[in-house]
Structures are given as C-alpha cells and as structure tokens.
Motif scaffolding. Structure first.
Motif, PDB file in Angstrom:
ATOM      1  N   LEU A 386       0.815  -1.213   0.000  1.00 41.58           N
ATOM      2  CA  LEU A 386       0.000   0.000   0.000  1.00 41.58           C
ATOM      3  C   LEU A 386       0.855   1.272   0.000  1.00 41.58           C
ATOM      4  O   LEU A 386       0.369   2.347  -0.365  1.00 41.58           O
ATOM      5  N   MET A 387       2.125   1.157   0.401  1.00 41.85           N
ATOM      6  CA  MET A 387       3.000   2.337   0.440  1.00 41.85           C
ATOM      7  C   MET A 387       3.296   2.888  -0.948  1.00 41.85           C
ATOM      8  O   MET A 387       3.788   4.010  -1.082  1.00 41.85           O
ATOM      9  N   THR A 388       2.995   2.118  -1.987  1.00 42.11           N
ATOM     10  CA  THR A 388       3.164   2.589  -3.365  1.00 42.11           C
ATOM     11  C   THR A 388       1.823   2.584  -4.105  1.00 42.11           C
ATOM     12  O   THR A 388       1.783   2.482  -5.324  1.00 42.11           O
ATOM     13  N   HIS A 389       0.729   2.702  -3.348  1.00 46.64           N
ATOM     14  CA  HIS A 389      -0.608   2.717  -3.949  1.00 46.64           C
ATOM     15  C   HIS A 389      -0.786   3.976  -4.790  1.00 46.64           C
ATOM     16  O   HIS A 389      -0.188   5.018  -4.522  1.00 46.64           O
ATOM     17  N   TYR A 416      12.198  -2.678   7.620  1.00 46.61           N
ATOM     18  CA  TYR A 416      10.997  -3.472   7.353  1.00 46.61           C
ATOM     19  C   TYR A 416      10.412  -3.237   5.961  1.00 46.61           C
ATOM     20  O   TYR A 416       9.636  -4.068   5.473  1.00 46.61           O
ATOM     21  N   THR A 417      10.740  -2.116   5.317  1.00 50.52           N
ATOM     22  CA  THR A 417      10.067  -1.779   4.063  1.00 50.52           C
ATOM     23  C   THR A 417      11.001  -1.599   2.884  1.00 50.52           C
ATOM     24  O   THR A 417      10.565  -1.728   1.735  1.00 50.52           O
ATOM     25  N   GLY A 418      12.271  -1.280   3.118  1.00 50.88           N
ATOM     26  CA  GLY A 418      13.169  -0.947   2.014  1.00 50.88           C
ATOM     27  C   GLY A 418      13.031   0.518   1.634  1.00 50.88           C
ATOM     28  O   GLY A 418      11.967   1.127   1.783  1.00 50.88           O
ATOM     29  N   TYR A 419      14.123   1.085   1.147  1.00 47.45           N
ATOM     30  CA  TYR A 419      14.152   2.511   0.842  1.00 47.45           C
ATOM     31  C   TYR A 419      13.184   2.872  -0.288  1.00 47.45           C
ATOM     32  O   TYR A 419      12.534   3.909  -0.260  1.00 47.45           O
ATOM     33  N   GLY A 420      13.078   2.002  -1.272  1.00 47.45           N
ATOM     34  CA  GLY A 420      12.218   2.295  -2.415  1.00 47.45           C
ATOM     35  C   GLY A 420      10.771   2.492  -2.011  1.00 47.45           C
ATOM     36  O   GLY A 420      10.096   3.403  -2.499  1.00 47.45           O
ATOM     37  N   ASN A 421      10.264   1.661  -1.131  1.00 45.68           N
ATOM     38  CA  ASN A 421       8.878   1.778  -0.692  1.00 45.68           C
ATOM     39  C   ASN A 421       8.676   2.961   0.247  1.00 45.68           C
ATOM     40  O   ASN A 421       7.594   3.547   0.294  1.00 45.68           O
ATOM     41  N   ALA A 422       9.702   3.311   1.020  1.00 47.18           N
ATOM     42  CA  ALA A 422       9.575   4.358   2.032  1.00 47.18           C
ATOM     43  C   ALA A 422       9.924   5.743   1.518  1.00 47.18           C
ATOM     44  O   ALA A 422       9.698   6.734   2.222  1.00 47.18           O
ATOM     45  N   LYS A 456      22.235  -8.722   7.646  1.00 50.01           N
ATOM     46  CA  LYS A 456      22.136  -7.272   7.487  1.00 50.01           C
ATOM     47  C   LYS A 456      23.180  -6.688   6.533  1.00 50.01           C
ATOM     48  O   LYS A 456      22.846  -5.831   5.691  1.00 50.01           O
ATOM     49  N   PRO A 457      24.465  -7.110   6.600  1.00 53.84           N
ATOM     50  CA  PRO A 457      25.452  -6.496   5.688  1.00 53.84           C
ATOM     51  C   PRO A 457      25.174  -6.752   4.211  1.00 53.84           C
ATOM     52  O   PRO A 457      25.706  -6.040   3.351  1.00 53.84           O
ATOM     53  N   PHE A 458      24.339  -7.757   3.907  1.00 51.71           N
ATOM     54  CA  PHE A 458      24.113  -8.135   2.516  1.00 51.71           C
ATOM     55  C   PHE A 458      22.753  -7.656   1.987  1.00 51.71           C
ATOM     56  O   PHE A 458      22.385  -7.962   0.861  1.00 51.71           O
ATOM     57  N   ILE A 459      22.011  -6.922   2.814  1.00 50.50           N
ATOM     58  CA  ILE A 459      20.675  -6.472   2.411  1.00 50.50           C
ATOM     59  C   ILE A 459      20.792  -5.262   1.492  1.00 50.50           C
ATOM     60  O   ILE A 459      21.518  -4.306   1.798  1.00 50.50           O
ATOM     61  N   ASN A 460      20.055  -5.297   0.391  1.00 49.12           N
ATOM     62  CA  ASN A 460      19.970  -4.153  -0.509  1.00 49.12           C
ATOM     63  C   ASN A 460      19.027  -3.132   0.129  1.00 49.12           C
ATOM     64  O   ASN A 460      17.835  -3.388   0.304  1.00 49.12           O
ATOM     65  N   LEU A 461      19.527  -1.966   0.499  1.00 47.51           N
ATOM     66  CA  LEU A 461      18.723  -0.978   1.213  1.00 47.51           C
ATOM     67  C   LEU A 461      17.563  -0.461   0.370  1.00 47.51           C
ATOM     68  O   LEU A 461      16.543  -0.021   0.916  1.00 47.51           O
ATOM     69  N   ILE A 462      17.689  -0.491  -0.939  1.00 47.08           N
ATOM     70  CA  ILE A 462      16.620   0.002  -1.795  1.00 47.08           C
ATOM     71  C   ILE A 462      15.442  -0.961  -1.804  1.00 47.08           C
ATOM     72  O   ILE A 462      14.293  -0.579  -1.624  1.00 47.08           O
TER      73      ILE A 462
END
Length: 533
Positions: A386-389, A416-422, A456-462
């Motif tokens: 819904l954050m990109t509704h 919890y959401t990633g930078y792209g959604n937030a 955590k070190p391998f998570i794509n922040l986007i």
C-alpha cells in the motif's frame, strides 16, 4: 393512474373515496415511480392537495394512505415546494408526534403508530431532498422534538425508533450549525449514548467497563443492529467538533467504552458485523486520542502481562477488521481502509501498549530477508504494498502507520520496508537524511533476530532484501571498452540535462531534496580543513 383524472376526483371526494383513489395511486407507483417533467405541475398540485387533506380531521388509515402518497411524491425534489413550508413541516411534524407536549411515549394503537412511521419516512425524504425544508426544520425546532422522542427510546417500536434516529442523522449531517445546539441545549449526545446502551444491552461492571458479552448468547438481532447503526451515524455528526470540558471527557470515555462493547459483539451476518465495526471505527476517530485507553483498560476482564496488564481484545478486532478491508477486492480503500489505519496510527502514537501490541502482530522480528518486503501474504507485506498505492491518501496513511510502529525511526522503517517503498514518506517528512520524527517514544529492547543480524550487511537498502549476486558486466571488458561505455553514459546524461528532461538533485542538511547546485557547499564556507603545521 392519470393525474388528470385523479386530481378532479380528489377535489370532490369524501374521506373514503380519497383513501380509495390514493391507495390505487400508491399501488401503481410504489416501486416504479418515474420523474416525468411534463407532469411536474400536476404532481405539485397533488402534493398540495394531499397536504391540505392531512390538515383536516380523518381516520388514521386515511392519514396513513395520504402520507404514503406524499412519501412517494417526495422522491422528486422538484415537487416539494408545498411541503417545504412552515405549514407543511408543522403538519408532518405533528403527525410524527415531534412537537413538544404531544407525548411521544404515550400508548398508541397499531394504526396510529403506522401513521407516525409514515410521517417520519416523509420527513426523511423531504429533509434529504429540500434545502428549504432543512431551514424550516430548524425554524420550527424539529430537532428539539426528535430529542424529546429520544427520551422515550425504551418504549419505541422498531420502525419509530429507526426513522426517528435516521431523521436526526440527516438533520445533523445536512445542517452543521445545528450540531452545537443539539449537543449543548438538547443534550442529544447524552441521549444517543443512552439509546446505544439500551439497544446494545450494555451492563456496566466499572466506570468505563461493560460486562463481556456472553459467548453463548445469540447474535444481536437485525432490528437492534439497524437502530444502533443510525444512532452511531448521528453521534458521529455530533462529535465532529470537540465539546470540551470535564463533562465532555466523561461522555467521550463512555462512548469509547460502548464502542469497545460493540466491537466484541456479533450480528446475524458477517456483513452486518463489518458494517457495525466500520461505524465504530469512524466514531472512535472523532474521540480525543487520550480516551482510547478505555479500549484496553478493562481490569475485570484481565489483560496480557507483556503489555502492562492491558486487554488487547478490541485492538485485535480492529487489526482483523483492517486486514479484511485490505483483502476486500474492488473496495474503496480511501473510504473503507484509511479510517481504521488512522485510528490505529494515532492509538499507537499516544499509547505505548497499543503500539507494542500492534507492532508484534504487524512487524514481528525479521527472520527471512531473502524476499522483498512487498511480496507475500503477511499483514506486513500487504501494508508495504500500500506504500506505493496510486491513491496518495492511502499511500501516505499506510506509510505513516508503519512509521509510527517503528517509533518514527527512519532506520527501523527501512529495515521493514526498504528505501524504495519508504521514499515517498521520507521526502514528505524531510527525512531523506535519516533521523526520527518529532514524537518521543520509550526505548524498547533490541528486537533484531540473529538471522537478521547475520544477513544485514548483505541487504539491498533500496529493495529491503538480500539479493542474489549479479554478474559484473565489466569483468570481461577491455579498458578501451570500459572507457567507451563510461563516455557514452556521460553524453547521455549531459543531453538529458541540457534538454531539461532530468535535473540533478541533492539533499539539503535538513533532509529535503533540492537542485544540486543549491546543495553544494561553498569552499569559502568550509571550515573542515586541517590546521596548518
């Protein structure tokens, strides 16, 4: 029946003939009444004729038939001129027993009660369709008569109560200037609260605590549910503006307690239960957020040790209601979902126990970070989607809800959401550079799982998840090929920039976006250089 034939008959008809003619008209038009512009003048005349007949003494059965005719005619707002007058509204108000001193609670025959119901139905149609009738209703203090009728709610038969409440709802919805008068002078808020107590069979075991409904009890009858919904809608209108004061706070807490009781009830169908919960959510949004502690502060019924001994049953009902609204295909999210999201957001922002409980259900500690946050069937996945509704209101409300659950911490939200959604929320709040919102929250213990810490070190922040390593397309290129591709990229950006297709942007110190040239530091203002030897 042709109106050209009906009108001459009515001019010379006695009571019996009038009733016979109008019954035939009602029978033919009750379900298939059409708005023919060529007959507008004739219908206005019929409306006037019937209204004049009601001003003369007649038997209740004939009164009822005349009122049925008026009710059918009142569906057409163009023919209401004769009714939307002081005389017309006083006539209908008198037949609905809404004038002071009429004794609305006195015993009535079955036929007399049917007259009252038909008069109330007429008034509902006329008030809804005619602004002039709305003004006259205020002038003749029709709402005062409605409040007097509320005092006899325990003796109401169903339809009398239903249409009395519906008429009060319509007046309070269409005339905002009337709400304060209803609340202050005629105590309509208190009276409606008492109607709800009686209709929902509330039994108090504490100041703001109703006894738990019996799990073995039958569902709430459909008629009781109908009246309760009309009372909730009228009370919603009256609470749109804050009454204030100690008495107002007590009244709001009493309403919150009744709404908690309603949330725990079941009706005869899931659809009606959903409707009841929807009205409860709307009304709870009107109450001061400080009163929401009533939803969880129910010591007699017990609570959960993990949440300060508070009872979270009502909050769980609201969460379930929210998820059903998200899952409802083809629903209007703006009207159906945003109210409950807003309610849970404000409840979480101001009540620590509510926030902690909701976060445990919506954002449990992360264990699997290999899947994108918006993919899946959990409530977290649904909210992140819904954050990109496409609807800006829905998008912002969902993002704000998750942000508050994360204690308005950008780092926690991104986890919890990633930078792209937030990104949309962070731009709107000026938090692209990180940090927290303005609200102060208590410090909870670290809830990160070992699985999350190791990944955590391998998570794509986007994207907010661990991605499979992508092959490096430059590995097999020669230096000349790399230089050629880099120059081609520079030329593309330069062309787009000169054509104003793109504009380089940067981030100001306050976290907001701005053109790149505005965000670059002036070397003369840079005091970060090292001291000379």
């Amino acid at each position: 029946m042709d109106l050209n034939q009906i009108l001459p008959q009515l001019e010379s008809a006695d009571e019996e003939e009038t009733e016979k003619v109008l019954k035939q008209f009602n029978l033919e038009n009750s379900h298939t009444f059409t708005f023919d512009q060529n007959e507008e003048a004739l219908r206005i005349k019929l409306c006037q004729t019937v209204l004049s007949a009601l001003g003369s003494p007649m038997q209740p059965s004939c009164q009822r038939t005349c009122l049925e005719t008026l009710r059918i005619l009142s569906r057409d707002k163009r023919v209401l001129t004769p009714v939307a007058t002081r005389e017309g509204m006083l006539t209908l108000g008198g037949m609905a027993r809404l004038h002071p001193g009429q004794g609305g609670g006195d015993a009535q025959s079955e036929e007399e009660e049917k007259v009252v119901v038909e008069a109330l139905k007429c008034l509902c149609n006329v008030v809804y369709n005619s602004p002039a009738a709305q003004q006259v209703s205020v002038d003749v203090q029709l709402a005062h008569g409605l409040c007097a009728s509320l005092q006899t709610a325990r003796t109401w038969h169903h339809e009398v109560g239903l249409f009395t409440l519906r008429l009060l709802f319509l007046l309070s919805a269409l005339r905002s200037d009337l709400r304060g008068v209803l609340r202050r002078e005629w105590h309509a808020g208190r009276l409606l609260t008492e109607v709800l107590e009686h209709t929902l069979d509330v039994r108090w075991v504490g100041s703001y605590e109703a006894a738990r409904p019996d799990p073995q009890a039958l569902p709430m009858p459909a008629e009781d549910n109908e009246r309760a919904m009309e009372a909730l809608k009228a009370l919603f209108n009256l609470t749109l503006s804050d009454a204030g004061g100690e008495e107002g706070d007590h009244q709001f807490r009493l309403i919150a307690a009744i709404l908690r009781h309603l949330l725990m009830l079941k009706t005869e169908t899931e659809e009606k239960t959903e409707e009841a919960h929807s009205h409860a959510v709307n009304l709870l949004n009107n109450l001061p957020v400080s009163c929401l502690d009533v939803l969880i502060d129910v010591p007699v019924q017990g609570g959960l040790e993990n949440y300060g001994g508070k009872n979270m049953d009502a909050i769980q009902v609201l969460l379930d209601f929210m998820e059903r609204r998200i899952d409802k295909q083809g629903s209007n999210y703006k009207e159906g979902l945003t109210p409950v999201l807003s309610l849970l957001t404000e409840g979480s922002r101001h009540h620590r126990e509510i926030r902690r409980y909701i976060k445990a259900q919506v954002l449990p500690p992360l264990t699997d970070v290999k899947i994108r946050p918006e993919i899946g069937t959990t409530i977290r996945n649904k909210l992140v989607r819904l954050m990109t509704h496409v609807d800006m209101g829905v998008k912002q409300t969902a993002a704000e809800f998750l942000f508050v659950l994360c204690k308005e911490s950008v780092d926690n939200l991104l986890k919890y959401t990633g930078y792209g959604n937030a990104a949309g929320l962070l731009v709107a709040r000026g938090l692209l550079g990180g940090g927290r919102g303005e609200t102060q929250y208590s410090e909870d213990e670290d809830s990160d799982t070992e699985e999350y810490k190791s990944a955590k070190p391998f998570i794509n922040l986007i994207t907010g998840h661990v991605e499979e390593p992508m092959p490096n397309p430059m590995e097999e290129m020669t230096e000349e090929q790399k230089e050629y591709e880099a120059q081609k990229l520079v030329n593309m950006f330069d062309k787009l920039s000169r054509q104003n297709v793109i504009r380089p942007m940067g981030v100001r110190p306050d976290g907001t976006l701005a053109p790149l040239e505005e965000t670059l530091c002036d070397p003369a203002d840079d005091n970060s250089g090292s001291d000379s030897d």
